[in-house]
Design an enzyme around this catalytic site. Structure first.
Site, short mmCIF file in Angstrom:
data_model
loop_
_atom_site.label_atom_id
_atom_site.label_comp_id
_atom_site.label_asym_id
_atom_site.label_seq_id
_atom_site.Cartn_x
_atom_site.Cartn_y
_atom_site.Cartn_z
N PRO A 292 0.91 -0.86 0.25
CA PRO A 292 0.27 0.53 -0.08
C PRO A 292 1.35 1.34 0.30
O PRO A 292 2.09 1.41 0.88
CB PRO A 292 -0.76 -0.26 1.22
CG PRO A 292 0.30 -1.02 2.51
CD PRO A 292 0.90 -1.84 1.39
N GLY A 293 0.16 2.11 -0.53
CA GLY A 293 0.94 4.05 -0.88
C GLY A 293 0.18 4.56 -0.80
O GLY A 293 0.47 5.11 0.41
N ARG A 294 -0.84 5.16 -1.27
CA ARG A 294 -1.40 5.71 -1.20
C ARG A 294 -2.80 5.75 0.09
O ARG A 294 -2.51 6.62 0.86
CB ARG A 294 -2.51 5.89 -2.22
CG ARG A 294 -3.97 6.99 -1.82
CD ARG A 294 -4.96 6.52 -2.66
NE ARG A 294 -4.40 6.44 -4.15
CZ ARG A 294 -4.42 7.10 -5.11
NH1 ARG A 294 -4.04 8.01 -5.25
NH2 ARG A 294 -3.66 6.57 -6.38
N ARG A 331 -2.31 16.15 -9.24
CA ARG A 331 -3.64 14.81 -9.69
C ARG A 331 -4.73 15.57 -10.11
O ARG A 331 -5.80 15.43 -10.89
CB ARG A 331 -3.66 14.47 -8.26
CG ARG A 331 -2.43 13.60 -7.73
CD ARG A 331 -2.59 12.41 -6.42
NE ARG A 331 -3.93 11.55 -6.56
CZ ARG A 331 -5.03 11.55 -7.14
NH1 ARG A 331 -5.45 12.20 -6.25
NH2 ARG A 331 -5.52 10.19 -7.49
N CYS A 362 0.88 28.84 -14.68
CA CYS A 362 -0.21 29.76 -16.14
C CYS A 362 -0.61 28.68 -17.22
O CYS A 362 -0.04 28.22 -17.45
CB CYS A 362 1.35 30.38 -16.99
SG CYS A 362 1.44 31.83 -15.97
C1 LIG Z 1 3.63 -2.01 -8.08
C2 LIG Z 1 3.05 -1.73 -7.40
N1 LIG Z 1 2.81 -1.45 -5.93
C3 LIG Z 1 2.16 -0.64 -5.24
C4 LIG Z 1 1.90 0.07 -5.70
C5 LIG Z 1 0.84 1.29 -4.59
O1 LIG Z 1 -0.30 1.29 -5.15
P1 LIG Z 1 -1.06 2.22 -3.71
O2 LIG Z 1 -0.37 3.68 -3.83
O3 LIG Z 1 -2.56 2.96 -5.32
O4 LIG Z 1 -1.56 2.03 -2.83
C6 LIG Z 1 2.30 0.31 -7.30
C7 LIG Z 1 1.18 1.99 -7.26
O5 LIG Z 1 -0.21 2.22 -7.93
C8 LIG Z 1 2.65 -0.04 -7.96
O6 LIG Z 1 2.88 0.56 -8.95
N1 LIG Z 2 -0.18 8.82 -9.51
C1 LIG Z 2 -1.13 7.93 -9.12
C2 LIG Z 2 -0.96 6.77 -8.64
C3 LIG Z 2 -0.05 6.18 -9.21
C4 LIG Z 2 0.03 4.31 -8.91
C5 LIG Z 2 1.37 4.10 -8.95
N2 LIG Z 2 1.64 2.61 -10.07
C6 LIG Z 2 -1.87 9.07 -7.98
O1 LIG Z 2 -1.78 9.75 -8.43
O2 LIG Z 2 -3.49 8.69 -8.28
#
Ligand SMILES: Cc1ncc(COP(=O)(O)O)c(C=O)c1O
Ligand SMILES: N[C@@H](CCCC[NH3+])C(=O)O
EC number: 4.1.1.20
Length: 439
Positions: A292-294, A331, A362
């Site tokens: 998980p990132g987001r 975004r 701009c």
């Molecule tokens: C391989 C991989 N793992 C994890 C993530 C993390 O996704 P999220 O930030 O939506 O949890 C991403 C981005 O989409 C990804 O490309």
């Molecule tokens: N950058 C994208 C998510 C990309 C996830 C990376 N695979 C966003 O802001 O929604």
């Protein structure tokens, strides 16, 4: 007024607080535009993910997808919480090295890792390299031969699942630039190549179907597919993965129109699906990894801006402009992403108008929030955009030669600078000044 703000995010004076510090105080001390993280929220989300695994009694790793926001401080916090990380570039890997992050807990991703990046990853003994394509398998083989060493690898497969999310955020469909395709047999061919390679220790399979996903269905299908693949590979090649990595992508709430289930509920469903499916196929239960990132950093982040100019188009609309915009948060312009904002010193005030919150770049599309109800505001007031912690700063640019903002981590009433604000001088620094030709 935002329902997202819990009551404990206000102080006695009714101001919005972040990590126990008034947002307007952060703005005064560190200037705007400013990105502020409430570190407790980051820690709590990692802990919630870990406890789902523990409650289900499975081996696991919570591997933070650091593309969402990478900084030395972030890697330090993830390590303190016992998390792993995924990195996708030498830059992220280098930042993790500077943080003293344990390299054994690093997964290295990417669909075009360079030779130099692979050399760095191998020299640092990263925990696992997630192989994405045949070119990379050859490149890694050469790097390993030269270094006379071995590394753990996983194969990223594209499971052929289209997640319901913005098209740019889909990654699991057959027509994707990422990973080995299953249906055409690419993935099986990659497996055979890797199994023959004595320098590659194949530990498991990976799939990531996309980002900002609200529906369980896609994750459950991907989880089942991964177990199916594992079972087929056991039957056909005698190979059994010890890890199944289901990626990340758990959607979060940005506006009141969003209604996602809690990120840990997605994970609970994934674990249960894998357990059931493994038992149906008579497969030993592998460790389950998530990325998980987001969901870890998104809700913990706030963008603080100072309100400047205002344009009222009589009978039509009003633009309230802040001192940042698409350079610190692309975004809205890139994905039409929605956000909400509040006034730092009047977060629960009754709205008296609805405005476009415009950025200073701009570009007509540089509108941070299309329709934001707000109480009365003045130039100089601090506006705080909520839930900006993922893919905001990490996708920042210097468009219009605007320096990127500072980032602070706030916890227990203490704020610390973790990324310096860029200066005008940073924008032009060159060791060897260019000399225009005079011929
Ligand atoms: C391989 C991989 N793992 C994890 C993530 C993390 O996704 P999220 O930030 O939506 O949890 C991403 C981005 O989409 C990804 O490309
Ligand atoms: N950058 C994208 C998510 C990309 C996830 C990376 N695979 C966003 O802001 O929604």
């Amino acid at each position: 007024m935002s329902e997202q703000l819990s009551i404990n995010q206000q102080n006695a004076a009714g101001q919005l607080t972040i990590g126990g510090v008034a947002a307007s105080q952060l703005a005064e001390e560190f200037q705007t535009p400013l990105v502020a993280y409430d570190v407790t929220k980051i820690r709590d989300q990692i802990r919630r993910f870990k406890s789902v695994f523990e409650d289900n009694g499975v081996s696991y790793a919570v591997s933070y997808a650091s593309k969402a926001f990478a900084a030395i401080a972030m890697y330090q916090v993830v390590d303190q919480e016992g998390g792993h990380i995924d990195v996708v570039s030498a830059g992220e890997l280098y930042t993790a090295m500077q943080a003293g992050f344990p390299m054994a807990n690093v997964s290295f991703h990417g669909n075009n890792k360079s030779r130099e990046e692979l050399e760095l990853a191998v020299a640092q003994h990263v925990g696992v390299i997630v192989l994405d394509n045949f070119h990379e398998i050859e490149l890694l083989d050469a790097v390993l031969a030269e270094a006379n060493t071995a590394v753990r690898v996983m194969l990223r497969i594209t499971p052929g699942i289209s997640a319901h999310t913005h098209e740019y955020d889909q990654t699991g469909q057959e027509d994707s630039k990422f990973g080995f395709d299953l249906n055409s047999g690419q993935a099986a061919r990659a497996l055979q190549t890797v199994l023959k390679n004595p320098r590659m220790n194949m530990i498991g399979i990976h799939a990531h179907i996309g980002s900002q996903i609200f529906e369980l269905n896609g994750f459950q299908m991907a989880a089942e597919k991964l177990v199916q693949v594992a079972s087929d590979w056991r039957d056909q090649y005698g190979y059994q993965p010890s890890v199944i990595n289901v990626g990340g992508g758990f959607g979060i709430r940005y506006t009141q129109a969003d209604d996602p289930i809690a990120p840990e509920a997605f994970v609970d469903a994934i674990i249960k699906t894998i357990k059931q499916s493994a038992s149906d196929h008579g497969l030993d239960l592998p460790a389950i990894w998530i990325e998980p990132g987001r969901s870890i950093v998104g809700p913990a982040g706030y963008n603080l801006y100072t309100i400047g100019s205002r344009k009222d188009v009589p009978g039509l609309t009003s633009y309230l402009t802040v001192d940042g915009g698409m350079g610190d948060n692309i975004r809205p312009a890139l994905y039409q992403a929605g956000y909400e904002a509040v006034l730092a010193d009047n977060p629960m005030g009754e709205p008296v108008e609805t405005v476009h919150v415009a950025g200073k770049y701009c570009e007509s599309g540089d509108i941070l929030i299309d329709q934001q109800p707000l109480p009365e505001s003045q130039p100089g007031d601090v506006l705080v955009m909520l839930d900006t912690g993922a893919y905001g700063y990490s996708m920042a640019s210097n468009y219009n030669r605007n320096p990127r903002p500072a980032v602070v981590f706030v916890e227990k009433g203490q704020a610390q600078l973790v990324i310096k604000r860029e200066t005008l001088a940073d924008l032009t620094r060159l060791d060897q000044p260019y000399r225009p030709s005079t011929d």
